[in-house]
Design a protein around this motif. Structure first.
Motif, PDB file in Angstrom:
ATOM      1  N   ALA A 184      -4.732  -0.461  58.690  1.00  0.00           N
ATOM      2  CA  ALA A 184      -3.980  -1.598  59.242  1.00  0.00           C
ATOM      3  C   ALA A 184      -2.859  -2.009  58.300  1.00  0.00           C
ATOM      4  O   ALA A 184      -1.719  -2.226  58.721  1.00  0.00           O
ATOM      5  CB  ALA A 184      -4.922  -2.772  59.487  1.00  0.00           C
ATOM      6  N   ALA A 185      -3.176  -2.125  57.014  1.00  0.00           N
ATOM      7  CA  ALA A 185      -2.163  -2.514  56.040  1.00  0.00           C
ATOM      8  C   ALA A 185      -1.042  -1.484  55.989  1.00  0.00           C
ATOM      9  O   ALA A 185       0.147  -1.842  55.929  1.00  0.00           O
ATOM     10  CB  ALA A 185      -2.796  -2.683  54.664  1.00  0.00           C
ATOM     11  N   ALA A 186      -1.396  -0.206  56.024  1.00  0.00           N
ATOM     12  CA  ALA A 186      -0.382   0.847  55.980  1.00  0.00           C
ATOM     13  C   ALA A 186       0.504   0.804  57.216  1.00  0.00           C
ATOM     14  O   ALA A 186       1.728   0.966  57.125  1.00  0.00           O
ATOM     15  CB  ALA A 186      -1.055   2.209  55.848  1.00  0.00           C
ATOM     16  N   MET A 231      -6.482 -19.908  56.069  1.00  0.00           N
ATOM     17  CA  MET A 231      -6.578 -19.519  57.479  1.00  0.00           C
ATOM     18  C   MET A 231      -6.320 -18.028  57.648  1.00  0.00           C
ATOM     19  O   MET A 231      -6.956 -17.358  58.464  1.00  0.00           O
ATOM     20  CB  MET A 231      -5.564 -20.321  58.303  1.00  0.00           C
ATOM     21  CG  MET A 231      -5.889 -21.780  58.462  1.00  0.00           C
ATOM     22  SD  MET A 231      -4.613 -22.650  59.414  1.00  0.00           S
ATOM     23  CE  MET A 231      -5.307 -24.301  59.473  1.00  0.00           C
ATOM     24  N   LEU A 232      -5.376 -17.493  56.863  1.00  0.00           N
ATOM     25  CA  LEU A 232      -5.045 -16.082  56.952  1.00  0.00           C
ATOM     26  C   LEU A 232      -6.262 -15.237  56.607  1.00  0.00           C
ATOM     27  O   LEU A 232      -6.499 -14.187  57.217  1.00  0.00           O
ATOM     28  CB  LEU A 232      -3.869 -15.787  56.015  1.00  0.00           C
ATOM     29  CG  LEU A 232      -3.134 -14.465  56.197  1.00  0.00           C
ATOM     30  CD1 LEU A 232      -1.664 -14.633  55.870  1.00  0.00           C
ATOM     31  CD2 LEU A 232      -3.737 -13.397  55.312  1.00  0.00           C
ATOM     32  N   MET A 233      -7.042 -15.669  55.626  1.00  0.00           N
ATOM     33  CA  MET A 233      -8.211 -14.908  55.197  1.00  0.00           C
ATOM     34  C   MET A 233      -9.464 -15.224  56.004  1.00  0.00           C
ATOM     35  O   MET A 233     -10.393 -14.438  56.034  1.00  0.00           O
ATOM     36  CB  MET A 233      -8.479 -15.175  53.710  1.00  0.00           C
ATOM     37  CG  MET A 233      -7.398 -14.645  52.786  1.00  0.00           C
ATOM     38  SD  MET A 233      -7.284 -12.836  52.854  1.00  0.00           S
ATOM     39  CE  MET A 233      -5.937 -12.557  51.690  1.00  0.00           C
ATOM     40  N   SER A 234      -9.508 -16.381  56.654  1.00  0.00           N
ATOM     41  CA  SER A 234     -10.738 -16.821  57.310  1.00  0.00           C
ATOM     42  C   SER A 234     -10.977 -16.177  58.662  1.00  0.00           C
ATOM     43  O   SER A 234     -12.092 -16.203  59.182  1.00  0.00           O
ATOM     44  CB  SER A 234     -10.714 -18.342  57.495  1.00  0.00           C
ATOM     45  OG  SER A 234      -9.761 -18.699  58.490  1.00  0.00           O
ATOM     46  N   LEU A 255       6.819  -5.304  58.941  1.00  0.00           N
ATOM     47  CA  LEU A 255       6.541  -6.714  59.225  1.00  0.00           C
ATOM     48  C   LEU A 255       6.624  -7.516  57.929  1.00  0.00           C
ATOM     49  O   LEU A 255       6.176  -7.067  56.877  1.00  0.00           O
ATOM     50  CB  LEU A 255       5.155  -6.861  59.844  1.00  0.00           C
ATOM     51  CG  LEU A 255       4.892  -6.050  61.121  1.00  0.00           C
ATOM     52  CD1 LEU A 255       3.482  -6.307  61.634  1.00  0.00           C
ATOM     53  CD2 LEU A 255       5.924  -6.360  62.191  1.00  0.00           C
ATOM     54  N   TYR A 256       7.178  -8.704  57.999  1.00  0.00           N
ATOM     55  CA  TYR A 256       7.366  -9.477  56.779  1.00  0.00           C
ATOM     56  C   TYR A 256       7.350 -10.969  57.075  1.00  0.00           C
ATOM     57  O   TYR A 256       7.685 -11.426  58.163  1.00  0.00           O
ATOM     58  CB  TYR A 256       8.698  -9.116  56.102  1.00  0.00           C
ATOM     59  CG  TYR A 256       9.926  -9.473  56.918  1.00  0.00           C
ATOM     60  CD1 TYR A 256      10.578 -10.707  56.757  1.00  0.00           C
ATOM     61  CD2 TYR A 256      10.427  -8.592  57.877  1.00  0.00           C
ATOM     62  CE1 TYR A 256      11.694 -11.033  57.508  1.00  0.00           C
ATOM     63  CE2 TYR A 256      11.552  -8.910  58.628  1.00  0.00           C
ATOM     64  CZ  TYR A 256      12.172 -10.129  58.443  1.00  0.00           C
ATOM     65  OH  TYR A 256      13.270 -10.453  59.205  1.00  0.00           O
ATOM     66  N   ALA A 273       2.933 -10.402  50.756  1.00  0.00           N
ATOM     67  CA  ALA A 273       1.834  -9.784  50.024  1.00  0.00           C
ATOM     68  C   ALA A 273       0.487 -10.294  50.531  1.00  0.00           C
ATOM     69  O   ALA A 273      -0.471  -9.521  50.678  1.00  0.00           O
ATOM     70  CB  ALA A 273       1.976 -10.068  48.529  1.00  0.00           C
ATOM     71  N   ALA A 274       0.405 -11.597  50.834  1.00  0.00           N
ATOM     72  CA  ALA A 274      -0.842 -12.163  51.357  1.00  0.00           C
ATOM     73  C   ALA A 274      -1.161 -11.584  52.734  1.00  0.00           C
ATOM     74  O   ALA A 274      -2.332 -11.323  53.059  1.00  0.00           O
ATOM     75  CB  ALA A 274      -0.735 -13.681  51.431  1.00  0.00           C
ATOM     76  N   LEU A 275      -0.129 -11.369  53.541  1.00  0.00           N
ATOM     77  CA  LEU A 275      -0.328 -10.764  54.861  1.00  0.00           C
ATOM     78  C   LEU A 275      -0.928  -9.371  54.726  1.00  0.00           C
ATOM     79  O   LEU A 275      -1.920  -9.031  55.393  1.00  0.00           O
ATOM     80  CB  LEU A 275       1.014 -10.690  55.591  1.00  0.00           C
ATOM     81  CG  LEU A 275       1.031  -9.912  56.912  1.00  0.00           C
ATOM     82  CD1 LEU A 275       0.271 -10.675  57.990  1.00  0.00           C
ATOM     83  CD2 LEU A 275       2.473  -9.637  57.350  1.00  0.00           C
TER      84      LEU A 275
END
Length: 338
Positions: free
Chosen positions: A306-308, A260-263, A315-316, A324-326
């Motif tokens: 966004a990742a940076a 779901m996180l990737m979709s 955020l964690y 890491a997946a986030l």
């Protein structure tokens, strides 16, 4: 692990195992009225057991509001019969919005009287001291406070399967924005926290947030409430074919959530949550307003930016793998809003 009526011991009111983000936690109970908010739909198979467990609570000063979403299986009749064995006015049945469980719980919050409130699922079974332990923890706090606990996961027949996960990283807004860990079926809010939730409920309804318990964790943590997570289980969390939300601790469940996180589903949830929270920032502490703004920036930025931004904001999730997946999803642009 005890079963109802099997003669086993339920968890006691010991404070051992509480996780609190505030040094003033103590275990001095205070008498306070508590409103139980139960969202029901087609619950006839299991709701009687839940109602019996409510009746057996060692904390006697409660009232129950059941919002039924148009059940056709006799659920309201079961609740009405239960009400005849309670004090006049102690149990109330109202019509729900018929828009799913999250909207039903938000509806309950919007009509709840002032004072502490507890969420309640129709298919669980509470341990007798569930409410008492929650009120012990909450009564030591002068400001807003949010209590939740672990559960014992069971099959449909209430045979124990495993305890729910024990989260070890700190509770707080930076976690709440990206992960739901304060289980709704165990959540209890003192009067100040309940008042904040009621103040914020309309935008949550309008933006159709995905999960009432995730949103409640975001609101209470953003407002600076004391967050208490009890490591001692408070109820039997029944898993069955029609469970609204299933267990999240199996490999299959974690794989599904990663998907779901990737979709893109997770991105939609983040966007709805952010919109609902952005409408009520006056209840948040200044630092948490800035954190919310940074999340809003990240949701609009290309992947690497966004990742940076999310990493700089801190955020964690509760595991390194989850965090890491986030960040990976952000890096790949999977969290960017359309």
């Amino acid at each position: 692990m005890h079963r109802p009526g099997a003669g086993g011991r339920s968890p006691t009111c010991s404070t051992r195992g509480f996780r609190v983000n505030h040094p003033s936690f103590q275990s001095q109970p205070k008498e306070a009225p508590l409103t139980i908010l139960l969202a029901s739909y087609q619950g006839a198979d299991f709701i009687s057991a839940q109602l019996r467990s409510i009746a057996k609570q060692t904390l006697g000063n409660w009232r129950l509001i059941v919002s039924d979403d148009g059940s056709s299986d006799g659920t309201p009749d079961i609740v009405a019969k239960f009400a005849t064995d309670c004090a006049p006015g102690q149990v109330q049945v109202v019509s729900g919005p018929c828009q799913g469980a999250t909207q039903n719980f938000l509806h309950l919050l919007s009509i709840a009287p002032d004072g502490p409130v507890a969420f309640c699922d129709q298919d669980d079974v509470w341990f007798p001291d569930k409410l008492a332990r929650a009120m012990v923890a909450l009564s030591a706090q002068d400001g807003p406070a949010h209590y939740a606990a672990r559960t014992v996961i069971t099959d449909a027949a209430l045979n124990p399967v495993a305890p729910s996960r024990h989260f070890r990283r700190p509770l707080g807004f930076r976690n709440a924005l990206v992960q739901a860990i304060m289980a709704g079926n165990t959540s209890v809010f003192n009067a100040p926290a309940a008042a904040i939730l009621k103040q914020c409920v309309a935008p949550a309804q309008n933006h159709r947030i995905p999960s009432h318990d995730w949103w409640a964790y975001q609101i209470t943590s953003g407002a600076g409430a004391v967050l208490i997570h009890d490591a001692t289980p408070a109820l039997f969390y029944r898993q069955h074919a029609r469970s609204e939300m299933g267990r999240n601790d199996t490999l299959a469940a974690m794989t599904q959530r990663a998907g779901m996180l990737m979709s893109g589903d997770y991105a939609v949830w983040l966007g709805r949550n952010h919109a609902a929270l952005d409408a009520v920032t006056t209840v948040f502490r200044p630092e948490n307003r800035r954190i919310l703004d940074r999340l809003g920036d990240a949701l609009c930025q290309p992947g690497p930016y966004a990742a940076a931004t999310m990493m700089r904001t801190g955020l964690y999730r509760q595991t390194r793998t989850g965090t890491a997946a986030l960040y990976a999803a952000a890096l790949m642009g999977r969290l960017r809003q359309p």
